[in-house]
Design a protein around this motif. Structure first.
Motif, mmCIF file in Angstrom:
data_model
loop_
_atom_site.group_PDB
_atom_site.id
_atom_site.type_symbol
_atom_site.label_atom_id
_atom_site.label_comp_id
_atom_site.label_asym_id
_atom_site.label_seq_id
_atom_site.Cartn_x
_atom_site.Cartn_y
_atom_site.Cartn_z
ATOM 1 N N TYR A 342 -2.548 -9.228 -5.208
ATOM 2 C CA TYR A 342 -3.397 -8.033 -5.152
ATOM 3 C C TYR A 342 -3.282 -7.137 -6.378
ATOM 4 N N GLY A 343 -2.325 -7.420 -7.238
ATOM 5 C CA GLY A 343 -2.173 -6.594 -8.425
ATOM 6 C C GLY A 343 -1.401 -5.318 -8.204
ATOM 7 N N GLY A 344 -0.851 -5.108 -7.010
ATOM 8 C CA GLY A 344 -0.059 -3.914 -6.745
ATOM 9 C C GLY A 344 -0.185 -3.424 -5.325
ATOM 10 N N THR A 345 0.619 -2.432 -5.007
ATOM 11 C CA THR A 345 0.703 -1.904 -3.646
ATOM 12 C C THR A 345 -0.604 -1.276 -3.179
ATOM 13 N N ASP A 346 -1.223 -0.472 -4.018
ATOM 14 C CA ASP A 346 -2.424 0.260 -3.607
ATOM 15 C C ASP A 346 -3.526 -0.693 -3.149
ATOM 16 N N ALA A 347 -3.799 -1.708 -3.954
ATOM 17 C CA ALA A 347 -4.847 -2.667 -3.599
ATOM 18 C C ALA A 347 -4.474 -3.454 -2.349
ATOM 19 N N PHE A 348 -3.195 -3.814 -2.228
ATOM 20 C CA PHE A 348 -2.731 -4.552 -1.043
ATOM 21 C C PHE A 348 -2.973 -3.756 0.227
ATOM 22 N N LEU A 349 -2.549 -2.501 0.248
ATOM 23 C CA LEU A 349 -2.696 -1.683 1.446
ATOM 24 C C LEU A 349 -4.157 -1.444 1.795
ATOM 25 N N GLU A 350 -4.992 -1.302 0.782
ATOM 26 C CA GLU A 350 -6.411 -1.048 1.046
ATOM 27 C C GLU A 350 -7.139 -2.307 1.489
ATOM 28 N N GLU A 351 -6.920 -3.424 0.796
ATOM 29 C CA GLU A 351 -7.649 -4.641 1.106
ATOM 30 C C GLU A 351 -7.235 -5.259 2.439
ATOM 31 N N VAL A 352 -5.944 -5.221 2.748
ATOM 32 C CA VAL A 352 -5.459 -5.879 3.966
ATOM 33 C C VAL A 352 -5.565 -4.960 5.184
ATOM 34 N N TYR A 353 -5.255 -3.663 5.008
ATOM 35 C CA TYR A 353 -5.142 -2.771 6.158
ATOM 36 C C TYR A 353 -6.134 -1.609 6.143
ATOM 37 N N GLY A 354 -6.956 -1.506 5.108
ATOM 38 C CA GLY A 354 -7.902 -0.407 5.040
ATOM 39 C C GLY A 354 -7.277 0.934 4.719
ATOM 40 N N LEU A 355 -6.052 0.918 4.193
ATOM 41 C CA LEU A 355 -5.359 2.157 3.873
ATOM 42 C C LEU A 355 -5.688 2.568 2.437
ATOM 43 N N ASN A 356 -6.869 3.146 2.274
ATOM 44 C CA ASN A 356 -7.267 3.607 0.948
ATOM 45 C C ASN A 356 -6.582 4.935 0.627
ATOM 46 N N ASP A 357 -6.892 5.486 -0.542
ATOM 47 C CA ASP A 357 -6.223 6.717 -0.970
ATOM 48 C C ASP A 357 -6.411 7.845 0.034
ATOM 49 N N SER A 358 -7.613 7.960 0.579
ATOM 50 C CA SER A 358 -7.912 9.042 1.520
ATOM 51 C C SER A 358 -7.091 8.906 2.804
ATOM 52 N N VAL A 359 -7.053 7.694 3.335
ATOM 53 C CA VAL A 359 -6.297 7.465 4.577
ATOM 54 C C VAL A 359 -4.811 7.677 4.335
ATOM 55 N N ARG A 360 -4.324 7.203 3.213
ATOM 56 C CA ARG A 360 -2.898 7.357 2.926
ATOM 57 C C ARG A 360 -2.524 8.820 2.734
ATOM 58 N N GLN A 361 -3.425 9.595 2.160
ATOM 59 C CA GLN A 361 -3.155 11.024 2.024
ATOM 60 C C GLN A 361 -3.079 11.687 3.389
ATOM 61 N N GLU A 362 -3.918 11.244 4.318
ATOM 62 C CA GLU A 362 -3.836 11.736 5.706
ATOM 63 C C GLU A 362 -2.498 11.393 6.321
ATOM 64 N N TRP A 363 -2.029 10.170 6.054
ATOM 65 C CA TRP A 363 -0.709 9.759 6.566
ATOM 66 C C TRP A 363 0.377 10.680 6.012
ATOM 67 N N VAL A 364 0.295 10.960 4.723
ATOM 68 C CA VAL A 364 1.286 11.845 4.099
ATOM 69 C C VAL A 364 1.287 13.207 4.770
ATOM 70 N N GLU A 365 0.102 13.748 5.050
ATOM 71 C CA GLU A 365 0.000 15.060 5.686
ATOM 72 C C GLU A 365 0.509 15.041 7.119
ATOM 73 N N ARG A 366 0.304 13.929 7.808
ATOM 74 C CA ARG A 366 0.671 13.853 9.226
ATOM 75 C C ARG A 366 2.131 13.449 9.441
ATOM 76 N N PHE A 367 2.642 12.583 8.559
ATOM 77 C CA PHE A 367 3.921 11.935 8.837
ATOM 78 C C PHE A 367 5.053 12.314 7.896
ATOM 79 N N THR A 368 4.802 13.263 6.970
ATOM 80 C CA THR A 368 5.884 13.721 6.096
ATOM 81 C C THR A 368 5.947 15.249 6.120
ATOM 82 N N TYR A 369 7.003 15.778 5.581
ATOM 83 C CA TYR A 369 7.138 17.226 5.487
ATOM 84 C C TYR A 369 7.673 17.603 4.115
#
Length: 369
Positions: A342-369
């Motif tokens: 995939y050429g790196g983590t970002d593409a892997f997470l987006e292509e396989v699981y649909g975790l694009n930058d926007s979704v991952r930013q939501e995860w950061v807001e919800r699951f980190t402090y």
């Protein structure tokens, strides 16, 4: 690709049954409770503030900074009362009474005035090894994973009533089981009915003949044995990566949190599952690898004594040992596969699981402090 199919079949049947071989029969089972308990394996995951709970009523802290620390507490991270200081301690090593049961969450103010939230990482349960919280792990942006949301573990077939009640008190909503049908049939999880249970089989759906597996293991040398888990991790990140999709979707929905996810030993399939969460939240690979290697620390002694008796069933300790532990090259093989495909983590997470930058930013807001 017949070569890949053949390799996957070999990994599947070997990986699914190897833990049963190690614990084969009453004879070897007698030695399980006598495994060494001294934690001589080094802690690969370094924490600025280490909190441990040696007993139900006590917490022990080890801080990197010397000086005066202020301690506050709550029964959840959100309910820490920062207006009510409970302890003021000197030095980098101290023990205090636990103000809340079953678990206390601590707010600490360092000698420099920095604030931190900590709790014990390892949750000690009856016969449930490697049960630990991913909370507090630092991201590359300086945030930390929230405590009490993501728990990883080995199999949960030995839980008694007290353990089940403890899981309820922790607020566990969902348990995801990565094991195969054969593993679950032989050692089904013992969970309270209030906790939802979901099977997410990771690349191991086949039931294999035990004698066939033993015969296969007898032909391996230690390097070949270790390579089985190198190839398994390549599959987790490659051909079997989509198997984790229901797990990722459950986390994304938020309805399954707090969550416990596990396999048999809680180190390989579970280790890659933990890596997925941490990658999505922006944790660097070195930190993820150091957490991955902590399975050796939390599982120390498990199976070590009985491995001295593997000759009883015709197996060599040096061949079995790589399968009973985790090594850096195992998870690094998964990372290399991600980069290659995939050429790196970002593409892997987006292509396989649909975790694009926007979704991952939501995860950061919800699951980190």
């Amino acid at each position: 690709m017949p070569e890949l199919r053949k390799l996957r079949e070999q990994i599947d049947y070997t990986f699914m049954r190897v833990y049963q071989i190690i614990g084969l029969g009453t004879l070897l089972g007698l030695f399980a409770c006598q495994a060494a308990s001294n934690k001589l394996v080094p802690r690969t995951f370094k924490e600025e503030i280490l909190a441990e709970r040696p007993s139900a009523g006590t917490y022990h802290f080890a801080m990197e900074q010397l000086g005066t620390w202020e301690l506050y507490a709550g029964d959840t991270p959100e309910t820490i009362d920062w207006d009510q200081r409970l302890y003021r301690v000197q030095g980098a090593d101290t023990s205090v009474n636990a103000p809340f049961q079953p678990r206390s969450f601590w707010g600490l103010i360092s000698p420099k005035g920095d604030t931190s939230i900590v709790s014990e990482r390892e949750i000690v349960l009856n016969k449930a090894l490697n049960f630990r919280d991913l909370g507090g792990i630092k991201t590359q942006e300086g945030k930390r994973v929230k405590w009490g949301l993501f728990f990883r573990s080995g199999k949960l077939d030995g839980l008694n009533a007290a353990d089940q009640n403890f899981l309820k008190q922790l607020g566990i909503s969902h348990v995801v089981d990565f094991r195969s049908d054969g593993e679950v049939e032989e050692a089904p999880d013992q969970l309270p009915p209030e906790i939802s249970y979901q099977r997410v089989i990771i690349g191991l759906g086949q039931t294999m003949d035990r004698k066939k597996l033993m015969d296969s293991l007898k032909t391996l040398n230690p390097a070949q044995s270790a390579n089985l888990l190198v190839e398994a991790n390549k599959l987790f990140a490659g051909a079997s990566s989509g198997d984790y999709q229901p797990f990722v979707e459950l986390i994304d929905s938020g309805s399954g949190l707090p969550i416990v996810f596990h396999c048999t030993a809680g180190k390989d399939r579970t280790g890659f599952g933990a890596a997925l969460i941490l990658l999505a939240l922006g944790v660097d690979r070195e930190t993820i690898t150091n957490d991955f290697l902590m399975s050796n620390y939390y599982r120390v002694g498990h199976g070590n004594f009985r491995m001295n008796f593997t000759w009883v069933v015709g197996l060599k300790r040096e061949v079995i040992e790589p399968l009973m532990e985790v090594r850096p090259e195992y998870l690094q093989a998964a990372f290399a596969t991600i980069d290659s495909l995939y050429g790196g983590t970002d593409a892997f997470l987006e292509e396989v699981y649909g975790l694009n930058d926007s979704v991952r930013q939501e995860w950061v807001e919800r699951f980190t402090y």
